[in-house]
Scaffold this motif. Structure first.
Motif, PDB file in Angstrom:
ATOM      1  N   PRO A 114      14.445  73.401   5.189  1.00  0.00           N
ATOM      2  CA  PRO A 114      14.201  74.577   6.037  1.00  0.00           C
ATOM      3  C   PRO A 114      15.487  75.120   6.650  1.00  0.00           C
ATOM      4  O   PRO A 114      16.530  74.456   6.642  1.00  0.00           O
ATOM      5  N   ALA A 115      15.400  76.329   7.180  1.00  0.00           N
ATOM      6  CA  ALA A 115      16.560  76.941   7.833  1.00  0.00           C
ATOM      7  C   ALA A 115      17.049  76.041   8.966  1.00  0.00           C
ATOM      8  O   ALA A 115      16.241  75.486   9.718  1.00  0.00           O
ATOM      9  N   PRO A 116      18.361  75.879   9.102  1.00  0.00           N
ATOM     10  CA  PRO A 116      18.912  74.971  10.111  1.00  0.00           C
ATOM     11  C   PRO A 116      18.902  75.584  11.510  1.00  0.00           C
ATOM     12  O   PRO A 116      19.935  75.995  12.037  1.00  0.00           O
ATOM     13  N   VAL A 117      17.722  75.650  12.101  1.00  0.00           N
ATOM     14  CA  VAL A 117      17.594  76.170  13.462  1.00  0.00           C
ATOM     15  C   VAL A 117      17.034  75.071  14.357  1.00  0.00           C
ATOM     16  O   VAL A 117      16.436  74.100  13.885  1.00  0.00           O
ATOM     17  N   LEU A 118      17.227  75.228  15.646  1.00  0.00           N
ATOM     18  CA  LEU A 118      16.742  74.259  16.619  1.00  0.00           C
ATOM     19  C   LEU A 118      15.221  74.351  16.748  1.00  0.00           C
ATOM     20  O   LEU A 118      14.607  75.310  16.260  1.00  0.00           O
ATOM     21  N   PRO A 119      14.582  73.376  17.393  1.00  0.00           N
ATOM     22  CA  PRO A 119      13.118  73.397  17.491  1.00  0.00           C
ATOM     23  C   PRO A 119      12.547  74.671  18.113  1.00  0.00           C
ATOM     24  O   PRO A 119      11.419  75.057  17.806  1.00  0.00           O
ATOM     25  N   ASN A 120      13.307  75.328  18.975  1.00  0.00           N
ATOM     26  CA  ASN A 120      12.823  76.571  19.591  1.00  0.00           C
ATOM     27  C   ASN A 120      13.089  77.796  18.726  1.00  0.00           C
ATOM     28  O   ASN A 120      12.857  78.925  19.155  1.00  0.00           O
ATOM     29  N   GLY A 121      13.576  77.575  17.502  1.00  0.00           N
ATOM     30  CA  GLY A 121      13.810  78.676  16.577  1.00  0.00           C
ATOM     31  C   GLY A 121      15.165  79.337  16.702  1.00  0.00           C
ATOM     32  O   GLY A 121      15.486  80.248  15.928  1.00  0.00           O
ATOM     33  N   LEU A 122      15.984  78.886  17.648  1.00  0.00           N
ATOM     34  CA  LEU A 122      17.303  79.480  17.837  1.00  0.00           C
ATOM     35  C   LEU A 122      18.324  78.869  16.879  1.00  0.00           C
ATOM     36  O   LEU A 122      18.250  77.687  16.531  1.00  0.00           O
ATOM     37  N   ARG A 123      19.266  79.685  16.461  1.00  0.00           N
ATOM     38  CA  ARG A 123      20.419  79.172  15.735  1.00  0.00           C
ATOM     39  C   ARG A 123      21.318  78.407  16.710  1.00  0.00           C
ATOM     40  O   ARG A 123      21.179  78.553  17.931  1.00  0.00           O
ATOM     41  N   LEU A 124      22.220  77.609  16.166  1.00  0.00           N
ATOM     42  CA  LEU A 124      23.182  76.887  17.002  1.00  0.00           C
ATOM     43  C   LEU A 124      24.583  77.348  16.621  1.00  0.00           C
ATOM     44  O   LEU A 124      25.049  77.093  15.510  1.00  0.00           O
ATOM     45  N   ILE A 125      25.241  78.044  17.547  1.00  0.00           N
ATOM     46  CA  ILE A 125      26.604  78.506  17.334  1.00  0.00           C
ATOM     47  C   ILE A 125      27.542  77.605  18.125  1.00  0.00           C
ATOM     48  O   ILE A 125      27.409  77.462  19.344  1.00  0.00           O
ATOM     49  N   ARG A 126      28.477  76.994  17.431  1.00  0.00           N
ATOM     50  CA  ARG A 126      29.454  76.106  18.057  1.00  0.00           C
ATOM     51  C   ARG A 126      30.737  76.886  18.321  1.00  0.00           C
ATOM     52  O   ARG A 126      31.153  77.701  17.495  1.00  0.00           O
ATOM     53  N   ARG A 178      26.769  83.718  25.177  1.00  0.00           N
ATOM     54  CA  ARG A 178      25.357  83.384  25.401  1.00  0.00           C
ATOM     55  C   ARG A 178      24.555  84.629  25.753  1.00  0.00           C
ATOM     56  O   ARG A 178      23.431  84.810  25.280  1.00  0.00           O
ATOM     57  N   SER A 179      25.129  85.462  26.587  1.00  0.00           N
ATOM     58  CA  SER A 179      24.436  86.687  26.959  1.00  0.00           C
ATOM     59  C   SER A 179      24.255  87.596  25.750  1.00  0.00           C
ATOM     60  O   SER A 179      23.184  88.173  25.540  1.00  0.00           O
ATOM     61  N   ALA A 180      25.296  87.701  24.928  1.00  0.00           N
ATOM     62  CA  ALA A 180      25.235  88.574  23.755  1.00  0.00           C
ATOM     63  C   ALA A 180      24.242  88.070  22.716  1.00  0.00           C
ATOM     64  O   ALA A 180      23.626  88.863  21.995  1.00  0.00           O
ATOM     65  N   LEU A 181      24.079  86.744  22.630  1.00  0.00           N
ATOM     66  CA  LEU A 181      23.203  86.153  21.610  1.00  0.00           C
ATOM     67  C   LEU A 181      21.896  85.639  22.204  1.00  0.00           C
ATOM     68  O   LEU A 181      21.215  84.818  21.581  1.00  0.00           O
ATOM     69  N   HIS A 182      21.543  86.114  23.382  1.00  0.00           N
ATOM     70  CA  HIS A 182      20.302  85.670  24.024  1.00  0.00           C
ATOM     71  C   HIS A 182      19.106  85.922  23.101  1.00  0.00           C
ATOM     72  O   HIS A 182      18.944  87.013  22.553  1.00  0.00           O
ATOM     73  N   GLY A 183      18.292  84.879  22.923  1.00  0.00           N
ATOM     74  CA  GLY A 183      17.133  84.991  22.051  1.00  0.00           C
ATOM     75  C   GLY A 183      17.453  84.817  20.582  1.00  0.00           C
ATOM     76  O   GLY A 183      16.538  84.819  19.745  1.00  0.00           O
ATOM     77  N   VAL A 184      18.727  84.655  20.257  1.00  0.00           N
ATOM     78  CA  VAL A 184      19.154  84.495  18.862  1.00  0.00           C
ATOM     79  C   VAL A 184      19.717  83.101  18.615  1.00  0.00           C
ATOM     80  O   VAL A 184      19.408  82.465  17.607  1.00  0.00           O
ATOM     81  N   ALA A 185      20.560  82.632  19.544  1.00  0.00           N
ATOM     82  CA  ALA A 185      21.257  81.370  19.307  1.00  0.00           C
ATOM     83  C   ALA A 185      21.573  80.664  20.613  1.00  0.00           C
ATOM     84  O   ALA A 185      21.757  81.304  21.655  1.00  0.00           O
ATOM     85  N   GLU A 186      21.624  79.342  20.533  1.00  0.00           N
ATOM     86  CA  GLU A 186      22.229  78.551  21.601  1.00  0.00           C
ATOM     87  C   GLU A 186      23.720  78.472  21.311  1.00  0.00           C
ATOM     88  O   GLU A 186      24.128  78.298  20.159  1.00  0.00           O
ATOM     89  N   VAL A 187      24.529  78.596  22.347  1.00  0.00           N
ATOM     90  CA  VAL A 187      25.980  78.534  22.200  1.00  0.00           C
ATOM     91  C   VAL A 187      26.463  77.222  22.807  1.00  0.00           C
ATOM     92  O   VAL A 187      26.234  76.960  23.990  1.00  0.00           O
ATOM     93  N   ARG A 188      27.128  76.411  21.986  1.00  0.00           N
ATOM     94  CA  ARG A 188      27.557  75.088  22.441  1.00  0.00           C
ATOM     95  C   ARG A 188      29.078  75.021  22.528  1.00  0.00           C
ATOM     96  O   ARG A 188      29.764  75.252  21.534  1.00  0.00           O
ATOM     97  N   PRO A 189      29.625  74.704  23.697  1.00  0.00           N
ATOM     98  CA  PRO A 189      31.081  74.665  23.873  1.00  0.00           C
ATOM     99  C   PRO A 189      31.679  73.348  23.378  1.00  0.00           C
ATOM    100  O   PRO A 189      31.989  72.452  24.165  1.00  0.00           O
ATOM    101  N   ASP A 190      31.877  73.251  22.082  1.00  0.00           N
ATOM    102  CA  ASP A 190      32.368  71.995  21.512  1.00  0.00           C
ATOM    103  C   ASP A 190      33.841  71.743  21.810  1.00  0.00           C
ATOM    104  O   ASP A 190      34.359  70.671  21.473  1.00  0.00           O
ATOM    105  N   PHE A 191      34.524  72.691  22.428  1.00  0.00           N
ATOM    106  CA  PHE A 191      35.927  72.475  22.780  1.00  0.00           C
ATOM    107  C   PHE A 191      36.077  71.640  24.047  1.00  0.00           C
ATOM    108  O   PHE A 191      37.176  71.165  24.349  1.00  0.00           O
ATOM    109  N   LEU A 192      34.996  71.450  24.792  1.00  0.00           N
ATOM    110  CA  LEU A 192      35.074  70.663  26.022  1.00  0.00           C
ATOM    111  C   LEU A 192      35.223  69.190  25.676  1.00  0.00           C
ATOM    112  O   LEU A 192      34.506  68.661  24.829  1.00  0.00           O
ATOM    113  N   ARG A 193      36.140  68.523  26.341  1.00  0.00           N
ATOM    114  CA  ARG A 193      36.384  67.101  26.104  1.00  0.00           C
ATOM    115  C   ARG A 193      36.412  66.346  27.435  1.00  0.00           C
ATOM    116  O   ARG A 193      36.841  66.870  28.424  1.00  0.00           O
TER     117      ARG A 193
END
Length: 207
Positions: free
Chosen positions: A112-124, A192-207
């Protein structure tokens, strides 16, 4: 992650009665089912997590149940965290990443399409040592994305591009440019605001 040598004689007690708590999240609303696992090794607890999540078909997390000096029960997270708690620290984002990555990996194997359980894409969001946008989407035909391909405004698209360039225009061992991480977090909020309802935005640069 850090590791350092210690004297193995510095411990004064040991136990073998670990109590594990497994969280399994189902449906678009992440309804949680919790199960305590006792008389088990960590390997058996992880095997139970895989079985009860139907082979990572559902998000899951695992904690060690402990009682503190006040006699109050609490949790020490071993893998993942409570998915319904919004991350507030870099460490919590890493734990959310654990859960999402294994879920999406399993989903990609099933087709299936690689989306999260809520149907949103995941943008890293993270920089790379090559010119372009710091935008990524796992398990898709277009792993590295562009601002225009996501339909971002020219201003936000350019800001993200320039943020990656600021990372790129330095030597690998050089310190980060002043304010670079703060700017990244600001851009994540805009994205996140621009992609609201489309994708979750994950800040993978945080360490």
């Amino acid at each position: 992650m850090r590791g350092f040598a210690v004297d193995e004689r510095d411990s004064t007690w040991e136990r073998d009665d670990a109590r594990y708590r497994l969280y399994v999240f189902t449906g678009s609303d992440n309804i949680v089912t919790t199960t305590d696992i006792v008389e088990a090794t960590i390997e058996q607890a992880l095997e139970s997590a895989l079985a009860m999540s139907n082979g990572d078909e559902y998000l899951w997390s695992l904690a060690l149940v402990e009682t503190d000096a006040r006699g109050m029960r609490g949790l020490i997270w071993l893998s993942g965290m409570d998915y319904n708690d919004p991350p507030t620290t870099a460490w919590e984002w890493q734990r959310r990443r654990q859960m999402q990555d294994r879920y999406l990996m399993a989903k990609s194997r099933r087709g299936p399409a690689p989306v999260l359980p809520n149907g949103l894409r995941l943008i890293r969001v993270f920089p790379e040592w090559v010119s372009g946008w710091p935008l990524w989407e796992n398990h898709t035909d277009e792993y590295r994305l562009t601002g225009p391909s996501l339909g971002l405004s020219p201003e936000l698209s350019d800001a993200l591009f320039n943020w990656n360039e600021a990372w790129l225009n330095r030597q690998e061992d050089d310190p980060l440019p002043p304010g670079w991480e703060d700017e990244g977090q600001r851009l994540v909020l805009e994205l996140r605001s621009a992609l609201h309802g489309v994708a979750e935005v994950r800040p993978d640069f945080l360490r």
